[in-house]
Design an enzyme around this catalytic site. Structure first.
Site, PDB file in Angstrom:
ATOM      1  N   VAL A  72     -14.022  -0.256   4.429  1.00 59.94           N
ATOM      2  CA  VAL A  72     -13.048   0.565   5.165  1.00 59.94           C
ATOM      3  C   VAL A  72     -13.100   2.044   4.769  1.00 59.94           C
ATOM      4  CG1 VAL A  72     -11.440  -1.337   5.602  1.00 59.94           C
ATOM      5  CG2 VAL A  72     -11.142   0.095   3.551  1.00 59.94           C
ATOM      6  N   ASN A  98      -4.990  -2.897   5.637  1.00 65.76           N
ATOM      7  CA  ASN A  98      -4.450  -3.592   4.479  1.00 65.76           C
ATOM      8  C   ASN A  98      -5.378  -3.583   3.257  1.00 65.76           C
ATOM      9  OD1 ASN A  98      -2.700  -5.723   3.149  1.00 65.76           O
ATOM     10  ND2 ASN A  98      -4.587  -6.898   3.464  1.00 65.76           N
ATOM     11  N   SER A 150       3.095   0.572  -0.339  1.00 64.65           N
ATOM     12  CA  SER A 150       3.505  -0.093  -1.583  1.00 64.65           C
ATOM     13  C   SER A 150       4.810   0.545  -2.043  1.00 64.65           C
ATOM     14  CB  SER A 150       2.423   0.132  -2.652  1.00 64.65           C
ATOM     15  OG  SER A 150       2.885  -0.210  -3.942  1.00 64.65           O
ATOM     16  N   TYR A 163      -3.713   5.605  -6.500  1.00 63.58           N
ATOM     17  CA  TYR A 163      -2.987   4.557  -5.760  1.00 63.58           C
ATOM     18  C   TYR A 163      -1.662   5.111  -5.234  1.00 63.58           C
ATOM     19  CZ  TYR A 163      -1.409  -0.234  -4.730  1.00 63.58           C
ATOM     20  OH  TYR A 163      -0.982  -1.373  -4.100  1.00 63.58           O
ATOM     21  N   LYS A 167      -0.827   5.698  -1.265  1.00 65.26           N
ATOM     22  CA  LYS A 167       0.229   4.881  -0.654  1.00 65.26           C
ATOM     23  C   LYS A 167       1.359   5.756  -0.123  1.00 65.26           C
ATOM     24  CE  LYS A 167      -1.654   0.823  -1.366  1.00 65.26           C
ATOM     25  NZ  LYS A 167      -2.219   0.080  -0.237  1.00 65.26           N
TER      26      LYS A 167
HETATM   27  N1  LIG Z   1      -0.390  -7.525  -4.797  1.00 62.09           N
HETATM   28  C1  LIG Z   1       0.563  -6.653  -4.909  1.00 62.09           C
HETATM   29  O1  LIG Z   1       1.428  -6.745  -5.798  1.00 62.09           O
HETATM   30  C2  LIG Z   1       0.675  -5.500  -3.936  1.00 62.09           C
HETATM   31  C3  LIG Z   1       1.834  -4.716  -3.964  1.00 62.09           C
HETATM   32  C4  LIG Z   1       1.956  -3.664  -3.078  1.00 62.09           C
HETATM   33  C5  LIG Z   1       0.943  -3.400  -2.184  1.00 62.09           C
HETATM   34  N2  LIG Z   1      -0.181  -4.163  -2.184  1.00 62.09           N
HETATM   35  C6  LIG Z   1      -1.206  -3.830  -1.219  1.00 62.09           C
HETATM   36  O2  LIG Z   1      -1.483  -4.967  -0.436  1.00 62.09           O
HETATM   37  C7  LIG Z   1      -2.787  -4.843   0.112  1.00 62.09           C
HETATM   38  C8  LIG Z   1      -3.538  -6.137  -0.084  1.00 62.09           C
HETATM   39  O3  LIG Z   1      -3.701  -6.365  -1.462  1.00 62.09           O
HETATM   40  P1  LIG Z   1      -3.661  -7.816  -2.122  1.00 62.09           P
HETATM   41  O4  LIG Z   1      -2.525  -7.853  -3.040  1.00 62.09           O
HETATM   42  O5  LIG Z   1      -3.807  -8.857  -1.072  1.00 62.09           O
HETATM   43  O6  LIG Z   1      -4.960  -7.707  -3.035  1.00 62.09           O
HETATM   44  P2  LIG Z   1      -6.369  -8.443  -2.965  1.00 62.09           P
HETATM   45  O7  LIG Z   1      -7.164  -7.832  -4.054  1.00 62.09           O
HETATM   46  O8  LIG Z   1      -6.171  -9.913  -2.932  1.00 62.09           O
HETATM   47  O9  LIG Z   1      -6.944  -8.006  -1.539  1.00 62.09           O
HETATM   48  C9  LIG Z   1      -7.503  -6.755  -1.283  1.00 62.09           C
HETATM   49  C10 LIG Z   1      -8.673  -6.976  -0.345  1.00 62.09           C
HETATM   50  O10 LIG Z   1      -9.206  -5.691   0.031  1.00 62.09           O
HETATM   51  C11 LIG Z   1     -10.614  -5.820   0.039  1.00 62.09           C
HETATM   52  N3  LIG Z   1     -11.230  -4.510  -0.116  1.00 62.09           N
HETATM   53  C12 LIG Z   1     -11.207  -3.702  -1.208  1.00 62.09           C
HETATM   54  N4  LIG Z   1     -11.910  -2.588  -0.965  1.00 62.09           N
HETATM   55  C13 LIG Z   1     -12.381  -2.693   0.305  1.00 62.09           C
HETATM   56  C14 LIG Z   1     -13.173  -1.866   1.125  1.00 62.09           C
HETATM   57  N5  LIG Z   1     -13.628  -0.679   0.686  1.00 62.09           N
HETATM   58  N6  LIG Z   1     -13.447  -2.272   2.376  1.00 62.09           N
HETATM   59  C15 LIG Z   1     -13.000  -3.466   2.822  1.00 62.09           C
HETATM   60  N7  LIG Z   1     -12.253  -4.307   2.092  1.00 62.09           N
HETATM   61  C16 LIG Z   1     -11.957  -3.917   0.843  1.00 62.09           C
HETATM   62  C17 LIG Z   1     -10.932  -6.744  -1.132  1.00 62.09           C
HETATM   63  O11 LIG Z   1     -12.221  -7.298  -1.005  1.00 62.09           O
HETATM   64  C18 LIG Z   1      -9.812  -7.758  -1.024  1.00 62.09           C
HETATM   65  O12 LIG Z   1     -10.180  -8.853  -0.201  1.00 62.09           O
HETATM   66  C19 LIG Z   1      -3.408  -3.627  -0.566  1.00 62.09           C
HETATM   67  O13 LIG Z   1      -3.298  -2.517   0.285  1.00 62.09           O
HETATM   68  C20 LIG Z   1      -2.543  -3.434  -1.780  1.00 62.09           C
HETATM   69  O14 LIG Z   1      -2.545  -2.094  -2.237  1.00 62.09           O
HETATM   70  C21 LIG Z   1      -0.343  -5.208  -3.039  1.00 62.09           C
END
Ligand SMILES: NC(=O)c1ccc[n+]([C@@H]2O[C@H](COP(=O)([O-])OP(=O)(O)OC[C@H]3O[C@@H](n4cnc5c(N)ncnc54)[C@H](O)[C@@H]3O)[C@@H](O)[C@H]2O)c1
Length: 269
Positions: A72, A98, A150, A163, A167
């Site tokens: 992405v 996402n 986030s 980050y 965000k």
């Molecule tokens: N887990 C949490 O506590 C939390 C809290 C707030 C926000 N978020 C946000 O939620 C979203 C999803 O995160 P998650 O918790 O499911 O984590 P995760 O690590 O399970 O999923 C993130 C996904 O993004 C993919 N990814 C990373 N870099 C990429 C790139 N350059 N191109 C395409 N894909 C890419 C990864 O391969 C992975 O499948 C993110 O934006 C994260 O910042 C997560």
């Protein structure tokens, strides 16, 4: 505009959705939820193996889903994922920006190339998706764009400036696109999750600074969040049920940000 489907139909019946970061925790939970509601799906991610496994599972369950490998942080690849959605399913109604990945360090120590990469993957990527998808949504007469910000788009944690910055930027990109395209029936919203039980949270715990129990105790609900609970909010924002909601950054954090306990008074027994 805002027309409700019949009660016997899925809430996303007839719609096509592109989910970036679809192989990960929140992305895969959302794809499963969207599939149950009748959407045609494109899962875009760098992680091919888990993405293809997920898509096979969704198709075996009767969904129409394809995997598209996509970084992405590269506009051409995001555009190609959008075009895949349109060529496979004839439309793109839902764009869920996402995906994320970031490294850390104190602000004065940050590597500048890594800063640029992080902002590209977590902030510019949403712009890339919007730039590629909005012309199709305009032609179709509408759409819903949701981006995963986030709680760190609203408050800060030491050591993760890229980050927190990306965000926060996503929230005002969301508002700007919302006011620009609202009259085209394109709604644009962000979600601000707290602590969600995904591999990303596991990585935080592996730093060994706070235990799972300590983190849970910081929440009004006394617990962290499951990815399926995030998927429910994304579904609401993607569906016509949220037809009057645009330009919002919706916090879903189990009450984490509601707390600033100065007295040490325990919650009601
Ligand atoms: N887990 C949490 O506590 C939390 C809290 C707030 C926000 N978020 C946000 O939620 C979203 C999803 O995160 P998650 O918790 O499911 O984590 P995760 O690590 O399970 O999923 C993130 C996904 O993004 C993919 N990814 C990373 N870099 C990429 C790139 N350059 N191109 C395409 N894909 C890419 C990864 O391969 C992975 O499948 C993110 O934006 C994260 O910042 C997560």
């Amino acid at each position: 505009m805002g027309r409700r489907k019949g009660a016997d139909m899925g809430r996303l019946e007839g719609k096509a959705a592109l989910v970036t970061g679809g192989s990960g925790g929140i992305g895969s939970a959302t794809l499963r939820r969207f599939a149950r509601e009748g959407a045609a799906l494109v899962c875009a991610d760098l992680q091919q193996e888990s993405g293809e496994k997920l898509v096979a599972e969704l198709n075996a369950g009767g969904a129409r889903a394809v995997f598209r490998r996509c970084d992405v942080g590269d506009f051409d690849q995001v555009q190609a994922a959008v075009e895949t959605t349109v060529s496979e399913f004839g439309r793109i109604d839902i764009l869920f920006n996402n995906a994320a990945s970031s490294s850390g360090g104190y602000t004065a120590d940050l590597d500048l190339e890594e800063w640029d990469r992080s902002l590209r993957v977590m902030l510019s990527a949403a712009l890339y998706g919007m730039k590629a998808a909005i012309p199709h949504m305009e032609r179709q007469g509408g759409g819903s764009i949701v981006s995963t910000s986030s709680i760190y788009g609203l408050v800060a944690n030491p050591g993760i400036a890229p980050y927190c910055t990306a965000k926060a930027g996503l929230i005002n990109l969301t508002r700007t696109a919302a006011v620009e395209y609202g009259r085209k029936n394109i709604r644009v919203n962000a979600i601000c999750p707290g602590v969600v039980e995904t591999p990303m949270f596991d990585a935080v715990l592996s730093m060994g600074l706070k235990s799972r129990e300590q983190v849970a105790d910081m929440h009004a609900l006394g617990r962290t969040i499951q990815p399926e609970e995030i998927a429910d909010l994304v579904l609401f924002l993607a569906s016509d049920e949220s037809s009057a909601i645009t330009g919002q950054a919706i916090v879903i954090d189990g009450g984490l940000l509601s707390s600033c306990d100065l007295t040490g008074t325990p919650p009601a027994a």
